[in-house]
Design a protein around this motif. Structure first.
Motif, PDB file in Angstrom:
ATOM      1  N   GLU A  39      29.771  42.326  40.843  1.00 12.99           N
ATOM      2  CA  GLU A  39      30.893  41.435  41.133  1.00 12.99           C
ATOM      3  C   GLU A  39      32.226  42.047  40.740  1.00 12.99           C
ATOM      4  OE1 GLU A  39      28.708  37.047  40.825  1.00 12.99           O
ATOM      5  OE2 GLU A  39      30.229  37.633  39.354  1.00 12.99           O
ATOM      6  N   HIS A  40      32.201  42.955  39.759  1.00 12.18           N
ATOM      7  CA  HIS A  40      33.442  43.588  39.326  1.00 12.18           C
ATOM      8  C   HIS A  40      33.961  44.613  40.336  1.00 12.18           C
ATOM      9  CE1 HIS A  40      30.224  46.274  38.261  1.00 12.18           C
ATOM     10  NE2 HIS A  40      31.048  47.207  37.811  1.00 12.18           N
ATOM     11  N   LEU A  41      33.162  44.908  41.354  1.00 14.06           N
ATOM     12  CA  LEU A  41      33.571  45.861  42.388  1.00 14.06           C
ATOM     13  C   LEU A  41      34.019  45.175  43.673  1.00 14.06           C
ATOM     14  CD1 LEU A  41      30.782  48.575  41.963  1.00 14.06           C
ATOM     15  CD2 LEU A  41      33.085  48.547  40.975  1.00 14.06           C
ATOM     16  N   GLN A  42      34.033  43.846  43.659  1.00 18.08           N
ATOM     17  CA  GLN A  42      34.468  43.123  44.846  1.00 18.08           C
ATOM     18  C   GLN A  42      35.979  43.246  45.025  1.00 18.08           C
ATOM     19  OE1 GLN A  42      32.986  39.094  44.699  1.00 18.08           O
ATOM     20  NE2 GLN A  42      30.848  39.728  44.798  1.00 18.08           N
ATOM     21  N   ALA A  43      36.403  43.157  46.263  1.00 15.58           N
ATOM     22  CA  ALA A  43      37.805  43.407  46.615  1.00 15.58           C
ATOM     23  C   ALA A  43      38.769  42.512  45.851  1.00 15.58           C
ATOM     24  CB  ALA A  43      37.990  43.230  48.122  1.00 15.58           C
ATOM     25  N   ASP A  44      38.422  41.236  45.688  1.00 14.12           N
ATOM     26  CA  ASP A  44      39.336  40.307  45.007  1.00 14.12           C
ATOM     27  C   ASP A  44      39.577  40.730  43.566  1.00 14.12           C
ATOM     28  OD1 ASP A  44      39.607  38.829  47.277  1.00 14.12           O
ATOM     29  OD2 ASP A  44      38.243  37.220  46.667  1.00 14.12           O
ATOM     30  N   TYR A  45      38.525  41.218  42.914  1.00  9.32           N
ATOM     31  CA  TYR A  45      38.696  41.639  41.523  1.00  9.32           C
ATOM     32  C   TYR A  45      39.426  42.975  41.426  1.00  9.32           C
ATOM     33  CZ  TYR A  45      37.849  42.329  36.566  1.00  9.32           C
ATOM     34  OH  TYR A  45      38.033  42.527  35.221  1.00  9.32           O
ATOM     35  N   LEU A  46      39.169  43.862  42.362  1.00 11.68           N
ATOM     36  CA  LEU A  46      39.854  45.156  42.351  1.00 11.68           C
ATOM     37  C   LEU A  46      41.360  45.008  42.561  1.00 11.68           C
ATOM     38  CD1 LEU A  46      37.310  47.345  44.363  1.00 11.68           C
ATOM     39  CD2 LEU A  46      37.753  47.392  41.898  1.00 11.68           C
ATOM     40  N   LYS A  47      41.770  43.931  43.201  1.00 12.67           N
ATOM     41  CA  LYS A  47      43.206  43.662  43.337  1.00 12.67           C
ATOM     42  C   LYS A  47      43.826  43.347  41.972  1.00 12.67           C
ATOM     43  CE  LYS A  47      43.010  41.897  48.076  1.00 12.67           C
ATOM     44  NZ  LYS A  47      43.160  40.700  48.936  1.00 12.67           N
ATOM     45  N   LEU A  48      43.031  42.717  41.103  1.00 14.25           N
ATOM     46  CA  LEU A  48      43.511  42.391  39.756  1.00 14.25           C
ATOM     47  C   LEU A  48      43.420  43.601  38.834  1.00 14.25           C
ATOM     48  CD1 LEU A  48      41.726  38.933  39.249  1.00 14.25           C
ATOM     49  CD2 LEU A  48      44.102  39.326  39.969  1.00 14.25           C
ATOM     50  N   ASN A  49      42.351  44.360  38.972  1.00 11.94           N
ATOM     51  CA  ASN A  49      42.107  45.497  38.087  1.00 11.94           C
ATOM     52  C   ASN A  49      41.430  46.615  38.874  1.00 11.94           C
ATOM     53  OD1 ASN A  49      41.229  47.350  36.194  1.00 11.94           O
ATOM     54  ND2 ASN A  49      40.479  45.842  34.747  1.00 11.94           N
ATOM     55  N   PRO A  50      42.193  47.601  39.308  1.00 11.47           N
ATOM     56  CA  PRO A  50      41.616  48.678  40.122  1.00 11.47           C
ATOM     57  C   PRO A  50      40.586  49.527  39.386  1.00 11.47           C
ATOM     58  CG  PRO A  50      43.861  49.218  39.459  1.00 11.47           C
ATOM     59  CD  PRO A  50      43.634  47.782  39.076  1.00 11.47           C
ATOM     60  N   PHE A  51      40.537  49.394  38.061  1.00 11.54           N
ATOM     61  CA  PHE A  51      39.568  50.145  37.273  1.00 11.54           C
ATOM     62  C   PHE A  51      38.294  49.335  37.014  1.00 11.54           C
ATOM     63  CE2 PHE A  51      43.823  51.714  36.176  1.00 11.54           C
ATOM     64  CZ  PHE A  51      43.683  53.029  36.599  1.00 11.54           C
ATOM     65  N   HIS A  52      38.251  48.109  37.547  1.00 19.66           N
ATOM     66  CA  HIS A  52      37.107  47.189  37.513  1.00 19.66           C
ATOM     67  C   HIS A  52      36.456  47.069  36.136  1.00 19.66           C
ATOM     68  CE1 HIS A  52      34.619  50.848  38.064  1.00 19.66           C
ATOM     69  NE2 HIS A  52      35.399  51.144  39.087  1.00 19.66           N
ATOM     70  N   THR A  53      37.295  46.933  35.107  1.00 11.91           N
ATOM     71  CA  THR A  53      36.810  46.754  33.743  1.00 11.91           C
ATOM     72  C   THR A  53      37.146  45.346  33.255  1.00 11.91           C
ATOM     73  OG1 THR A  53      38.904  47.649  32.900  1.00 11.91           O
ATOM     74  CG2 THR A  53      37.056  49.193  33.168  1.00 11.91           C
TER      75      THR A  53
END
Length: 220
Positions: A39-53
């Motif tokens: 889920e941390h690699l989904q597009a919506d989250y990557l918009k918030l944090n491109p490093f998906h952490t």
């Protein structure tokens, strides 16, 4: 829009964020990501944090990632000039040096000690890594012989970060009892942070302590 916080108390990096939220009584909605299902690699989250952490926050469309940056932001926005992070350049620099040392040195040493033994193929904890941690605790012990808190007479964000790491050290096989000043400081923080202590400082380390106990038993 309520403040959204992505993270969980299982992560030591997230704990400082939740500690600030609870200590300052900032309303928030916790968002837990299922990282096994990416889920941390989904597009919506990557918009918030491109490093998906984690942790990451979304404050009405404004995203912040990195634990110490989030903690500072929360204080500056929701409780400006709080003694946790006072509006004074020198006092902030004194706090920042400990925040950065904690995450780059103190916590990193602990992770280097935990990782190979708990999750690798080694049969016993690394003595050199253990001594490195204890040397750092010894240094803190000397400094805390001179003041109530790490930066003087007032509780600051630096104390919270260091306490979270020290609590995790106590969940390992390392003996920190000889460091009287550190333990007095740690016990003082328990009284200072009643809304934080059990949920953020104590309970998250129960799993770590069990892992250490189980691995040590299996290694005998």
């Amino acid at each position: 829009m309520v403040l959204e916080v992505y993270g969980n108390t299982g992560s030591p990096h997230c704990r400082i964020v939740f500690a600030v939220l609870k200590h300052l009584k900032i309303p928030y909605e916790q968002k837990t990501l299922d990282m096994r299902n990416k889920e941390h690699l989904q597009a919506d989250y990557l918009k918030l944090n491109p490093f998906h952490t984690i942790p990451t926050i979304n404050d009405d469309g404004f995203a912040v990632f990195e634990s110490r940056a989030i903690a500072v932001y929360l204080i500056e926005k929701y409780s400006p000039d709080n003694q946790l992070y006072p509006n004074d350049a020198k006092k902030r620099a004194a706090i920042n040096r400990w925040l950065y040392w904690d995450v780059a040195s103190f916590l990193k040493s602990l992770q280097s000690y935990n990782g190979p033994f708990l999750f690798g193929n080694v049969d016993k904890p690394d003595e050199k890594a253990a001594n490195e941690i204890l040397d750092k605790v010894k240094t803190l012990d000397g400094l805390l012989s001179q003041s109530k808190y790490i930066n003087g007479d007032n509780l600051t964000l630096a104390d919270i970060g260091l306490a979270i790491t020290f609590a995790s050290i106590n969940a390992t096989n390392l003996d920190t009892k000889p460091f009287e000043n550190v333990n007095k400081w740690f016990n003082r923080l328990e009284n200072d942070l009643p809304e934080v202590w059990s949920e953020i400082i104590v309970k998250p380390n129960e799993m770590l302590k069990k892992r250490w106990t189980d691995k040590l038993s299996a290694s005998k």
